[in-house]
Design an enzyme around this catalytic site. Structure first.
Site, PDB file in Angstrom:
ATOM      1  N   ASP A 125      -5.883  -6.976  -5.609  1.00  0.00           N
ATOM      2  CA  ASP A 125      -7.045  -6.814  -4.870  1.00  0.00           C
ATOM      3  C   ASP A 125      -7.694  -5.586  -5.480  1.00  0.00           C
ATOM      4  OD1 ASP A 125      -8.597  -6.431  -2.406  1.00  0.00           O
ATOM      5  OD2 ASP A 125      -7.338  -5.560  -1.431  1.00  0.00           O
ATOM      6  N   ASP A 140     -19.648  -6.008 -10.870  1.00  0.00           N
ATOM      7  CA  ASP A 140     -20.481  -5.457 -11.747  1.00  0.00           C
ATOM      8  C   ASP A 140     -21.309  -6.325 -12.543  1.00  0.00           C
ATOM      9  OD1 ASP A 140     -20.939  -3.755 -14.333  1.00  0.00           O
ATOM     10  OD2 ASP A 140     -18.886  -2.525 -14.002  1.00  0.00           O
ATOM     11  N   ILE A 141     -21.724  -6.359 -13.760  1.00  0.00           N
ATOM     12  CA  ILE A 141     -22.653  -7.440 -14.271  1.00  0.00           C
ATOM     13  C   ILE A 141     -21.522  -8.515 -14.709  1.00  0.00           C
ATOM     14  CG2 ILE A 141     -24.267  -5.772 -15.477  1.00  0.00           C
ATOM     15  CD1 ILE A 141     -22.860  -6.010 -18.023  1.00  0.00           C
ATOM     16  N   PRO A 142     -22.248  -9.836 -14.645  1.00  0.00           N
ATOM     17  CA  PRO A 142     -21.323 -10.837 -14.993  1.00  0.00           C
ATOM     18  C   PRO A 142     -20.230 -10.695 -16.014  1.00  0.00           C
ATOM     19  CG  PRO A 142     -23.617 -11.471 -14.587  1.00  0.00           C
ATOM     20  CD  PRO A 142     -23.761 -10.402 -14.671  1.00  0.00           C
ATOM     21  N   LYS A 180       0.430  -7.904  -2.415  1.00  0.00           N
ATOM     22  CA  LYS A 180      -0.874  -7.468  -2.655  1.00  0.00           C
ATOM     23  C   LYS A 180      -1.011  -6.254  -3.185  1.00  0.00           C
ATOM     24  CE  LYS A 180      -4.417  -6.094   0.636  1.00  0.00           C
ATOM     25  NZ  LYS A 180      -5.154  -5.045  -0.288  1.00  0.00           N
ATOM     26  N   ARG A 212      -2.672  -7.728  13.661  1.00  0.00           N
ATOM     27  CA  ARG A 212      -1.507  -6.983  14.412  1.00  0.00           C
ATOM     28  C   ARG A 212      -1.056  -7.932  15.572  1.00  0.00           C
ATOM     29  NH1 ARG A 212      -2.308  -4.306  10.719  1.00  0.00           N
ATOM     30  NH2 ARG A 212      -2.426  -2.181  10.421  1.00  0.00           N
ATOM     31  N   GLY A 227       0.189  -5.239   6.212  1.00  0.00           N
ATOM     32  CA  GLY A 227       0.687  -3.933   5.377  1.00  0.00           C
ATOM     33  C   GLY A 227       1.561  -3.279   6.233  1.00  0.00           C
ATOM     34  N   ARG A 228       1.168  -2.194   7.064  1.00  0.00           N
ATOM     35  CA  ARG A 228       1.649  -0.991   7.581  1.00  0.00           C
ATOM     36  C   ARG A 228       2.808  -1.592   8.680  1.00  0.00           C
ATOM     37  NH1 ARG A 228      -3.584   2.095   8.664  1.00  0.00           N
ATOM     38  NH2 ARG A 228      -4.220  -0.030   8.182  1.00  0.00           N
ATOM     39  N   GLN A 260      -7.486   0.014  11.958  1.00  0.00           N
ATOM     40  CA  GLN A 260      -8.066  -1.481  11.973  1.00  0.00           C
ATOM     41  C   GLN A 260      -8.890  -1.307  13.449  1.00  0.00           C
ATOM     42  OE1 GLN A 260      -8.325  -3.482   9.695  1.00  0.00           O
ATOM     43  NE2 GLN A 260      -6.412  -3.594   8.390  1.00  0.00           N
ATOM     44  N   THR A 284     -15.250  -5.332   6.218  1.00  0.00           N
ATOM     45  CA  THR A 284     -15.027  -5.187   7.636  1.00  0.00           C
ATOM     46  C   THR A 284     -14.987  -3.860   8.157  1.00  0.00           C
ATOM     47  OG1 THR A 284     -12.651  -5.063   7.260  1.00  0.00           O
ATOM     48  CG2 THR A 284     -13.262  -7.272   7.972  1.00  0.00           C
ATOM     49  N   LYS A 344     -11.271  -6.119  -6.069  1.00  0.00           N
ATOM     50  CA  LYS A 344     -12.776  -6.242  -5.483  1.00  0.00           C
ATOM     51  C   LYS A 344     -13.593  -6.047  -6.896  1.00  0.00           C
ATOM     52  CE  LYS A 344     -11.775  -5.350  -0.794  1.00  0.00           C
ATOM     53  NZ  LYS A 344     -10.293  -4.784  -0.824  1.00  0.00           N
ATOM     54  N   PHE A 345     -13.618  -6.754  -8.042  1.00  0.00           N
ATOM     55  CA  PHE A 345     -14.455  -6.334  -9.031  1.00  0.00           C
ATOM     56  C   PHE A 345     -15.905  -6.554  -8.461  1.00  0.00           C
ATOM     57  CE2 PHE A 345     -10.825  -8.396 -11.769  1.00  0.00           C
ATOM     58  CZ  PHE A 345     -10.322  -7.112 -12.127  1.00  0.00           C
ATOM     59  N   ASP A 350       0.904  -1.089  -0.045  1.00  0.00           N
ATOM     60  CA  ASP A 350       0.197   0.032  -0.129  1.00  0.00           C
ATOM     61  C   ASP A 350       0.936   1.207  -0.008  1.00  0.00           C
ATOM     62  OD1 ASP A 350      -2.438  -1.362  -0.084  1.00  0.00           O
ATOM     63  OD2 ASP A 350      -2.400  -1.641   2.528  1.00  0.00           O
TER      64      ASP A 350
HETATM   65  O1  C5P Z   1      -1.562  -2.058   6.915  1.00  0.00           O
HETATM   66  P1  C5P Z   1      -2.536  -3.179   7.252  1.00  0.00           P
HETATM   67  O2  C5P Z   1      -1.946  -4.274   7.663  1.00  0.00           O
HETATM   68  O3  C5P Z   1      -3.918  -2.705   8.085  1.00  0.00           O
HETATM   69  O4  C5P Z   1      -3.061  -3.691   5.851  1.00  0.00           O
HETATM   70  C1  C5P Z   1      -4.140  -4.429   5.600  1.00  0.00           C
HETATM   71  C2  C5P Z   1      -4.593  -4.614   4.094  1.00  0.00           C
HETATM   72  O5  C5P Z   1      -5.667  -5.270   3.964  1.00  0.00           O
HETATM   73  C3  C5P Z   1      -4.910  -3.184   3.604  1.00  0.00           C
HETATM   74  O6  C5P Z   1      -4.565  -3.294   2.129  1.00  0.00           O
HETATM   75  C4  C5P Z   1      -6.480  -3.217   3.342  1.00  0.00           C
HETATM   76  O7  C5P Z   1      -6.845  -2.531   2.318  1.00  0.00           O
HETATM   77  C5  C5P Z   1      -6.774  -4.552   3.393  1.00  0.00           C
HETATM   78  N1  C5P Z   1      -8.148  -5.082   3.876  1.00  0.00           N
HETATM   79  C6  C5P Z   1      -8.449  -4.750   5.141  1.00  0.00           C
HETATM   80  N2  C5P Z   1      -9.679  -5.173   5.510  1.00  0.00           N
HETATM   81  C7  C5P Z   1     -10.411  -5.743   4.711  1.00  0.00           C
HETATM   82  C8  C5P Z   1     -10.084  -6.106   3.285  1.00  0.00           C
HETATM   83  C9  C5P Z   1      -8.847  -5.566   2.869  1.00  0.00           C
HETATM   84  O8  C5P Z   1      -7.582  -4.134   5.825  1.00  0.00           O
HETATM   85  N3  C5P Z   1     -11.789  -6.124   5.090  1.00  0.00           N
END
Ligand code: C5P
Length: 265
Positions: free
Chosen positions: A69, A74-76, A42, A194, A223-224, A203, A133, A71-72, A20
């Site tokens: 990632d 739309d129509i099929p 990702k 985490r 990610g972070r 989060q 989420t 996340k499509f 990210d």
């Molecule tokens: O930095 P962090 O560990 O929070 O990154 C989590 C990744 O997962 C981010 O790219 C975030 O957009 C993605 N994600 C999420 N929760 C979801 C779906 C995707 O945190 N329900």
């Protein structure tokens, strides 16, 4: 014959790093630092909009795997055709919204299978997003969904499984219920990871890497905590060692459970 992967290699395969970042230069630095230390990168909407498909090529040329990632929804036909293009880019995984309908998921699976056969391509794992989420029970009620959140998650996961999808992206809190409904071979990918020492950021409900694996997740997305670490490679190695310990403990507890022991499918 390829040697059997070690427990540590299997643990590394399960770690997906969320790339990210807002610039191709930063993405490149992280890919160079982390390829070989994480199982997959990702690529989400921001980086893809910034870099286009060349970021996928960049990761692939360095031997890395990509979870696209986008996340499509739309129509099929539209989703299926976008999915065919994702397949041609060589991604290992991509995702679509399960709420886009069973027809949309079925058409996607059908067209991806067909292009893999006709163009001799590797088949990516197609994942479903159930309920984001960021949505609460109240948000679902507002848009007319009367089931509780967990019911809705499990319902959409089960539909994804029936239509031939390979798995779902889900909160660690939902893993057990999805596993019960969809069986041991359905892949579950969980973000929101985490450890106690990590900054939680935005989060809301978080789980540690080992705990997520123990609950039955196949892959965790981090990610972070890795991106912002002083030494991202060392941080990834620390997370891999936690996953390794969890896999070792699980093997000890369930020596006969071969299906789950094999790890990500
Ligand atoms: O930095 P962090 O560990 O929070 O990154 C989590 C990744 O997962 C981010 O790219 C975030 O957009 C993605 N994600 C999420 N929760 C979801 C779906 C995707 O945190 N329900």
């Amino acid at each position: 014959m390829k040697p059997r992967p070690t427990l540590e290699e299997r643990a590394r395969e399960r770690l997906i790093f969320a790339l990210d970042v807002g610039s191709v230069r930063e993405a490149g630095q992280l890919v160079r630092a982390l390829h070989g230390s994480v199982g997959m990168f990702k690529v989400g909407k921001q980086l893809f909009m910034r870099s286009g498909p060349r970021i996928i090529q960049y990761v692939r040329e360095r031997g890395g795997e990509v979870f696209l990632d986008l996340k499509f929804h739309d129509i099929p036909q539209t989703v299926a055709r976008a999915s065919v293009e994702a397949t041609r880019l060589g991604v290992a995984m991509f995702n679509v919204h399960a709420s886009g309908s069973t027809a949309m998921m079925e058409e996607t699976v059908r067209q991806v299978r067909r292009v893999c056969r006709s163009e001799h391509l590797r088949r990516p794992r197609i994942l479903a997003v159930t309920v984001l989420t960021s949505l609460s029970n109240d948000d679902l009620a507002t848009i007319g969904v009367r089931h509780g959140l967990e019911d809705q998650v499990v319902r959409l996961a089960a539909l994804a499984e029936i239509t031939g999808m390979d798995g779902v992206v889900a909160s660690p809190k939902e893993v057990k219920a999805i596993r019960r409904a969809c069986g041991p071979r359905f892949a579950i990918v969980t973000p929101g990871i985490r450890r106690p020492q990590d900054d939680v950021g935005d989060q809301e409900r978080v789980t540690g890497p080992a705990e997520a694996i123990e609950q039955g997740a196949d892959y965790i997305v981090v990610g972070r905590p890795i991106r912002d670490a002083r030494d991202p490679k060392a941080e990834a190695a620390r997370i891999v060692s936690e996953i390794t310990a969890a896999l070792g403990a699980a093997r000890h507890r369930r020596p006969t459970d071969k299906g789950r022991e094999r790890g990500p499918r």
